[in-house]
Scaffold this active site. Structure first.
Site, mmCIF file in Angstrom:
data_model
loop_
_atom_site.group_PDB
_atom_site.id
_atom_site.type_symbol
_atom_site.label_atom_id
_atom_site.label_comp_id
_atom_site.label_asym_id
_atom_site.label_seq_id
_atom_site.Cartn_x
_atom_site.Cartn_y
_atom_site.Cartn_z
ATOM 1 N N HIS A 276 -11.295 -39.198 13.114
ATOM 2 C CA HIS A 276 -12.522 -39.688 12.962
ATOM 3 C C HIS A 276 -12.523 -40.909 11.749
ATOM 4 O O HIS A 276 -11.826 -41.660 11.800
ATOM 5 C CB HIS A 276 -13.523 -38.909 13.228
ATOM 6 C CG HIS A 276 -14.804 -39.138 13.587
ATOM 7 N ND1 HIS A 276 -15.306 -40.536 14.077
ATOM 8 C CD2 HIS A 276 -15.863 -38.300 13.402
ATOM 9 C CE1 HIS A 276 -16.413 -40.802 14.096
ATOM 10 N NE2 HIS A 276 -17.119 -39.325 13.957
ATOM 11 N N HIS A 315 -8.935 -45.634 20.924
ATOM 12 C CA HIS A 315 -10.206 -45.060 20.913
ATOM 13 C C HIS A 315 -10.727 -44.351 22.117
ATOM 14 O O HIS A 315 -10.234 -44.689 23.178
ATOM 15 C CB HIS A 315 -11.293 -46.419 20.548
ATOM 16 C CG HIS A 315 -12.655 -45.956 20.084
ATOM 17 N ND1 HIS A 315 -13.443 -45.592 20.932
ATOM 18 C CD2 HIS A 315 -13.103 -46.160 18.928
ATOM 19 C CE1 HIS A 315 -14.626 -45.497 20.333
ATOM 20 N NE2 HIS A 315 -14.308 -45.338 18.968
ATOM 21 N N ASP A 371 -11.376 -48.840 12.388
ATOM 22 C CA ASP A 371 -10.713 -48.176 10.799
ATOM 23 C C ASP A 371 -9.375 -49.045 10.511
ATOM 24 O O ASP A 371 -8.923 -48.707 9.396
ATOM 25 C CB ASP A 371 -10.378 -46.809 11.028
ATOM 26 C CG ASP A 371 -11.458 -46.070 11.227
ATOM 27 O OD1 ASP A 371 -11.691 -45.176 11.976
ATOM 28 O OD2 ASP A 371 -12.309 -45.881 10.047
HETATM 29 C C1 SDX Z 1 -13.327 -43.865 14.988
HETATM 30 O O1 SDX Z 1 -15.693 -42.223 18.926
HETATM 31 C C2 SDX Z 1 -16.171 -42.894 18.218
HETATM 32 O O2 SDX Z 1 -17.089 -44.047 18.384
HETATM 33 C C3 SDX Z 1 -15.502 -42.997 16.782
HETATM 34 C C4 SDX Z 1 -15.747 -44.148 15.982
HETATM 35 C C5 SDX Z 1 -16.899 -44.217 15.507
HETATM 36 O O3 SDX Z 1 -17.643 -45.372 15.020
HETATM 37 O O4 SDX Z 1 -17.758 -43.210 15.298
HETATM 38 O O5 SDX Z 1 -15.496 -45.275 16.584
HETATM 39 C C6 SDX Z 1 -14.806 -44.176 14.651
HETATM 40 O O6 SDX Z 1 -13.302 -42.335 14.570
HETATM 41 C C7 SDX Z 1 -12.398 -44.604 15.351
HETATM 42 C C8 SDX Z 1 -11.015 -44.097 15.769
HETATM 43 C C9 SDX Z 1 -10.302 -43.663 14.294
HETATM 44 N N1 SDX Z 1 -9.259 -42.683 14.664
HETATM 45 C C10 SDX Z 1 -7.753 -43.263 14.441
HETATM 46 O O7 SDX Z 1 -7.573 -44.475 14.294
HETATM 47 C C11 SDX Z 1 -6.815 -42.157 14.667
HETATM 48 C C12 SDX Z 1 -5.662 -42.736 15.549
HETATM 49 N N2 SDX Z 1 -6.187 -42.851 16.776
HETATM 50 C C13 SDX Z 1 -6.139 -41.461 17.852
HETATM 51 O O8 SDX Z 1 -5.981 -40.359 17.327
HETATM 52 C C14 SDX Z 1 -6.845 -41.692 19.096
HETATM 53 O O9 SDX Z 1 -6.864 -42.778 19.675
HETATM 54 C C15 SDX Z 1 -8.336 -41.398 19.122
HETATM 55 C C16 SDX Z 1 -8.393 -39.871 18.287
HETATM 56 C C17 SDX Z 1 -9.246 -42.438 18.424
HETATM 57 C C18 SDX Z 1 -8.991 -41.233 20.605
HETATM 58 O O10 SDX Z 1 -8.347 -40.176 21.080
HETATM 59 P P1 SDX Z 1 -8.451 -39.861 22.816
HETATM 60 O O11 SDX Z 1 -9.451 -40.569 23.130
HETATM 61 O O12 SDX Z 1 -8.450 -38.296 22.820
HETATM 62 O O13 SDX Z 1 -6.992 -40.442 23.093
HETATM 63 P P2 SDX Z 1 -5.824 -39.371 23.386
HETATM 64 O O14 SDX Z 1 -5.523 -38.630 21.967
HETATM 65 O O15 SDX Z 1 -5.976 -38.634 24.598
HETATM 66 O O16 SDX Z 1 -4.711 -40.681 23.706
HETATM 67 C C19 SDX Z 1 -4.490 -41.010 24.802
HETATM 68 C C20 SDX Z 1 -2.981 -41.507 24.958
HETATM 69 C C21 SDX Z 1 -2.224 -40.479 24.382
HETATM 70 O O17 SDX Z 1 -0.777 -40.733 25.085
HETATM 71 P P3 SDX Z 1 -0.231 -39.617 26.114
HETATM 72 O O18 SDX Z 1 -0.020 -38.275 25.443
HETATM 73 O O19 SDX Z 1 -1.459 -39.775 27.242
HETATM 74 O O20 SDX Z 1 1.067 -40.384 26.598
HETATM 75 O O21 SDX Z 1 -2.728 -42.465 23.645
HETATM 76 C C22 SDX Z 1 -2.010 -41.926 22.877
HETATM 77 C C23 SDX Z 1 -1.919 -40.401 23.065
HETATM 78 O O22 SDX Z 1 -0.750 -39.956 22.424
HETATM 79 N N3 SDX Z 1 -2.493 -42.456 21.754
HETATM 80 C C24 SDX Z 1 -2.075 -42.733 20.779
HETATM 81 C C25 SDX Z 1 -2.960 -43.230 19.543
HETATM 82 N N4 SDX Z 1 -4.237 -42.815 19.914
HETATM 83 C C26 SDX Z 1 -3.856 -42.267 21.340
HETATM 84 N N5 SDX Z 1 -0.625 -42.963 20.350
HETATM 85 C C27 SDX Z 1 -0.320 -43.401 19.038
HETATM 86 N N6 SDX Z 1 -1.219 -43.882 18.105
HETATM 87 C C28 SDX Z 1 -2.273 -43.709 18.384
HETATM 88 N N7 SDX Z 1 -3.464 -44.155 17.482
#
Ligand code: SDX
Length: 446
Positions: A276, A315, A371
């Protein structure tokens, strides 16, 4: 069977569900593109069944509330606070004006804004006991841990904080929190650096006062207007984001009628997580680890091999470019004109270029989020990486408080208490200690 009630706008706004276990059908009203989970409880095989629930880990498809604060269209990359596009607010507004908008629902008149700014400006001081409490942290304590703890500690200083059903008392706590978070943040930084605290200066702007409390030295500190404005815009971009993880924490704790300081400490604790608000810190560590543009392809391979995540990408809601990331990227170049170019931006741009073309990211709709670029700016402005989530928390404070206030004034809301699918043992009898089997042996351990 259901009769159509006021929640159903027209007769066909229903879902017909057939339970193939019994052959029974049910008409469930559809309102606001949702059905009520409680409408599923009537679906049973036997009368003494509990009835159906939904199962939704991480609430990926569950609306927990109605809210008028923020609108996001993740597919189109749209973000609006109270209907105003984030791009217009970032260009034309100020953080305190946006905080007023988010909290009150309307842009202030000049008189309303002057009164709000005066109130925030004159609540920036912390009680000296709070300062002494902060002195008690380990010399190198992470500032976000200090921030979370100190926000909670404020609840012990303002006993009127518990009067959460009184609007006037709520406004007083809201003003205190918006005013004091920069002071707490700056003091946490100064503690980590072993520097004396710089107290708030009421003659300065909100971002200017924060920069002064952060970086003022014996030689003083000259506030650069470009950096002052850049920080104000960054706070605007972080001000709210509908039902994100930390807003959910604010609402969940607030739903038990806990005071706003403890509720916001919970929200800040959720924000601290690397998935997050802690992501901007992880992005910088990732870019430093990559070290050079030539190493980007190898890192992308590690991401695709699932060894690491591309921090700052992806996201839950945005399946398009995060509109905040676009604005932040523009702000970066304005900051670099003052601070000099942060070479890490070249690595970030190459990561983005490759990721936006690569099917792994395109298929998963992974784009830069808020971010991805913010940390590069913060570093260029001399903020240490550990301060990045704290900066996020300063910006998000009005959003958390607006969500909290909306919760308290929503007659539909109740204490948050989800259900579960039980996967544990059925009933079993107590075993005398001498007759028990060592769990490690049971698990095949030594
Ligand atoms: C913020 O929610 C908000 O509004 C948050 C925010 C706010 O203003 O409050 O916008 C702020 O938290 C932004 C996000 C910051 N976090 C990151 O940058 C961390 C990296 N991103 C992820 O871990 C992920 O994208 C999330 C946590 C942000 C979202 O997770 P989800 O929606 O649960 O998605 P998921 O983990 O189920 O991913 C879906 C697919 C998966 O692949 P498969 O297993 O289906 O093959 O996408 C892949 C994931 O492995 N994936 C990524 C990835 N993010 C998702 N693969 C590589 N790198 C990534 N960053």
């Amino acid at each position: 069977m259901w009769t159509f009630d006021e929640r159903t706008t027209v007769a066909n706004d229903t879902l017909t569900i057939t339970d193939n276990r019994t052959g029974k059908t049910y008409e469930v009203p559809i309102a606001d593109e949702t059905i009520r989970a409680m409408d599923l409880r009537q679906i049973k095989v036997n009368d003494d069944d509990f009835g159906l629930m939904t199962y939704d880990p991480g609430f990926t498809n569950t609306a927990s509330t109605r809210s008028a604060v923020t609108f996001i269209d993740g597919d189109k990359g749209i973000l609006r606070y109270r209907g105003y596009p984030i791009e217009q607010l970032a260009e034309q507004s100020s953080f305190l004006e946006v905080a007023y908008l988010i909290l009150k629902g309307e842009l202030p008149t000049q008189g309303e804004l002057d009164e709000w700014v005066y109130g925030v400006t004159h609540h920036t001081f912390l009680h000296e006991n709070i300062r002494k409490l902060m002195d008690g942290f380990r010399y190198d304590a992470h500032p976000m841990g200090v921030f979370v703890s100190t926000v909670a500690a404020l609840s012990t200083f303002y006993v009127d904080a518990k009067l959460i059903h009184n609007s006037e008392d709520r406004q007083h706590q809201i003003e205190r929190l918006v005013a004091k978070t920069p002071t707490i943040a700056a003091f946490a930084y100064r503690h980590m650096m072993g520097l004396p605290y710089v107290y708030p200066n009421n003659t300065l702007s909100y971002p200017g006062n924060f920069l002064n409390m952060m970086f003022s030295t014996a030689a003083g500190y000259e506030i650069d207007p470009v950096l002052e404005r850049a920080l104000d815009v960054l706070f605007i971009l972080h001000a709210d984001h509908e039902q994100n993880c930390s807003a959910n924490a604010m609402r969940s704790v607030g739903s038990s009628e806990s005071d706003p300081y403890c509720s916001m400490a919970a929200a800040a604790a959720a924000l601290y997580g690397p998935l997050h608000g802690g992501a901007n810190e992880m992005v910088l560590r990732m870019l430093r680890e990559i070290g050079d543009v030539t190493n980007v392809p190898a890192y992308i391979k590690r991401v695709k091999d699932r060894e690491v995540r591309l921090m700052g990408f992806g996201h839950r809601v945005y399946k398009n470019y995060d509109p905040r990331a676009k604005v932040i990227k523009e702000v970066a170049y304005q900051v670099f004109d003052v601070t000099g170019r942060n070479p890490l931006i070249d690595i970030a741009l190459e990561l983005e270029r490759i990721a936006l073309e690569d099917s792994f990211f395109v298929e998963r709709k992974l784009y830069p989020n808020v971010d991805f670029y913010s940390g590069i700016i913060y570093e260029a402005m001399q903020f240490p990486v550990a301060m990045f989530p704290v900066l996020f928390a300063i910006g998000r404070t009005p959003g958390w408080l607006a969500q909290w206030q909306e919760l308290l004034t929503d007659s539909e809301q109740r204490i948050a208490r989800p259900r579960q699918i039980y996967t544990g043992y059925e009933q079993r009898d107590y075993i005398a200690i001498g007759k028990r089997t060592d769990i490690r042996r049971m698990a095949g351990g030594s």
